[in-house]
Design a protein around this motif. Structure first.
Motif: not given
Length: 487
Positions: A199-206, A280-292
């Motif tokens: 979903n976020t493949d094209g998000d700049t800086g992420f 400067g990119d923000i890196i996210a990890y730990d995807f145990g809790i995801m909201g939909r």
């Protein structure tokens, strides 16, 4: 307890009540790690579910105070780890291969949280650096114990305080149980990470690290190693040359984009789950809790935010009524006036001048006065919004959240609530109808048959005769006597 009461500025009556209730139990229970500060030590001793609560509070120094927030920050990723021997045994058992055949190097834990810990390793075949996440031994049973205690407390609250039933404590705990139990299967987390990355493949800086599926299972997850600076360490960010104001804006806008645009967002975005790469990119990890959240809820959420941004409190109130968030028998104009009292004092102010504790307290008063019930489908969204705003505030205490949110919300409104969106909805509806086209004549014929041949009215039930009542009473008495003899 004193630390927590001080942080919330509790009054003398509340302090006396808590001390009186807690006194008989002060010698019971687990003392915890005496090297830790009092509040995190208490939450750690209580169990993993309570640690989750502490992680949320750690992102809100404006609510609990700077000192307590710093103390609670250790709950994010600096808890006592389990042994290397247990970690290696778990990997070998879960992946079904000799440990040395998988990894050429394997570090001590680099992070340890309530459910799992993470090691840095290098693959034996390619030498690439990876992060290996392993669930804590026995964590499933520990969490089950905590959840059972929460259910007991929720039932007690509903019985002892009927007015609290609008908050749906039992449904809230059921929602929490579903969210957290999903964290205990790392195959689901791997799947969530893959979907989020797409979903976020094209998000700049992420960035989202890639999953190594062949080295992942129910209790072990392997993903690419993400090198970066913890987003919660301001001094390190400054030393690395990062602009914290840019990062604060980016983290808030990214969350809003993911929630509104995709309807799928990271539900645990505290500082322990975010890094800043060298570029400067923000890196996210730990995807145990995801909201939909579904499309309709996204549009409601966006309209509410947009109304606050435009200071159109009447429209915000109307949206709440249209969505069913406020009972229809309440006064929409009165609700709009209450919302104005929420928005006006904070509109245009930077974050450092807004008391989130006072604001949340007033919002709770508003929900109580207008009989608003807890919406379990929005709990995770609202919780994450509070956490993300806390992370952004810690990066830039003077940010204006309304100005930061405005472009994201406006873009979504243009795309989702307008002529283009209407045409898209009509096309989608036509596509669904066309799928059922061959069956429409049959449905119409069955409807006409049911309309022309209504079912006969149900036969009235005959009341029990005195003789039947006598037999029934005798059976009940006999059963009671029989049970009594067994006991």
């Amino acid at each position: 307890m004193k630390v927590v009461l001080d942080a919330f500025d509790a009054g003398p009556l509340l302090r006396i009540t808590f001390r009186t209730l807690a006194w008989p139990f002060r010698w019971l229970g687990y003392r915890g790690d005496l090297s830790m500060p009092p509040a995190p030590r208490a939450l750690t001793a209580l169990g993993p579910a309570y640690i989750k609560f502490g992680q949320i509070l750690s992102t809100r120094p404006d609510v609990v105070g700077d000192d307590l927030a710093v103390q609670l920050r250790v709950l994010q990723d600096k808890l006592p780890p389990f042994s290397m021997r247990e970690a290696k045994a778990e990997i070998q058992r879960e992946l079904g291969q000799p440990f040395d055949a998988l990894f050429s190097s394997f570090s001590e834990p680099v992070a340890a949280a309530s459910l799992a810990q993470v090691h840095k390793a290098h693959l034996s075949d390619t030498g690439e650096a990876v992060a290996v996440k392993i669930l804590r031994p026995g964590i499933e049973r520990a969490f089950r114990t905590d959840i059972d205690a929460f259910f007991f407390a929720a039932r007690a609250i509903e019985v002892l305080s009927p007015s609290s039933r609008r908050l749906r404590p039992m449904e809230v705990i059921t929602h929490f149980e579903g969210v957290v139990m999903g964290e205990l299967d790392l195959r689901l987390e791997s799947s969530a990470a893959a979907e989020f990355a797409k979903n976020t493949d094209g998000d700049t800086g992420f960035q989202v690290p890639s999953i190594r599926w062949h080295l992942s299972s129910r209790r072990v997850m392997t993903l690419d190693w993400a090198e970066g600076t913890n987003i919660g360490v301001n001094l390190a960010l400054d030393a690395a040359g990062h602009d914290r104001r840019v990062l604060a804006t980016r983290v808030l806008q990214l969350f809003l984009n993911h929630a509104l645009r995709d309807g799928y967002f990271h539900g645990d975005m505290h500082q322990g789950n975010l890094k800043v790469a060298a570029n400067g990119d923000i890196i996210a990890y730990d995807f145990g809790i995801m909201g939909r959240i579904d499309e309709y809820t996204r549009r409601v959420y966006a309209e509410i935010l947009f109304g606050f941004i435009r200071k159109d409190y009447q429209r915000v109130a109307e949206v709440h009524f249209e969505a069913g968030y406020v009972p229809a028998n309440r006064d929409v104009d009165e609700f709009a006036r209450a919302l104005r009292a929420v928005g006006e004092p904070i509109f245009g102010m930077d974050a450092s001048r807004i008391s989130m504790a006072r604001l949340l307290n007033y919002l709770f008063e508003v929900t109580e006065r207008f009989g608003m019930e807890t919406r379990t489908e929005l709990i995770l969204l609202q919780r994450t919004m509070v956490v993300v705003e806390g992370v952004a505030r810690s990066l830039d205490p003077h940010m204006n959240i309304w100005q930061v949110a405005k472009p994201v919300v406006e873009d979504y409104i243009k795309e989702s609530i307008g002529p283009k969106a209407l045409m898209r909805d009509l096309v989608k509806t036509a596509r669904i109808l066309s799928r059922f086209g061959p069956q429409l004549p049959q449905y119409a014929e069955e409807t006409l048959i049911r309309f022309n041949n209504p079912p006969p009215p149900p036969k009235p039930q005959r009341p029990l005769t005195p003789l039947a009542w006598m037999f029934l009473g005798g059976a009940i008495v006999g059963a009671a006597v029989w049970i009594g003899t067994l006991l």
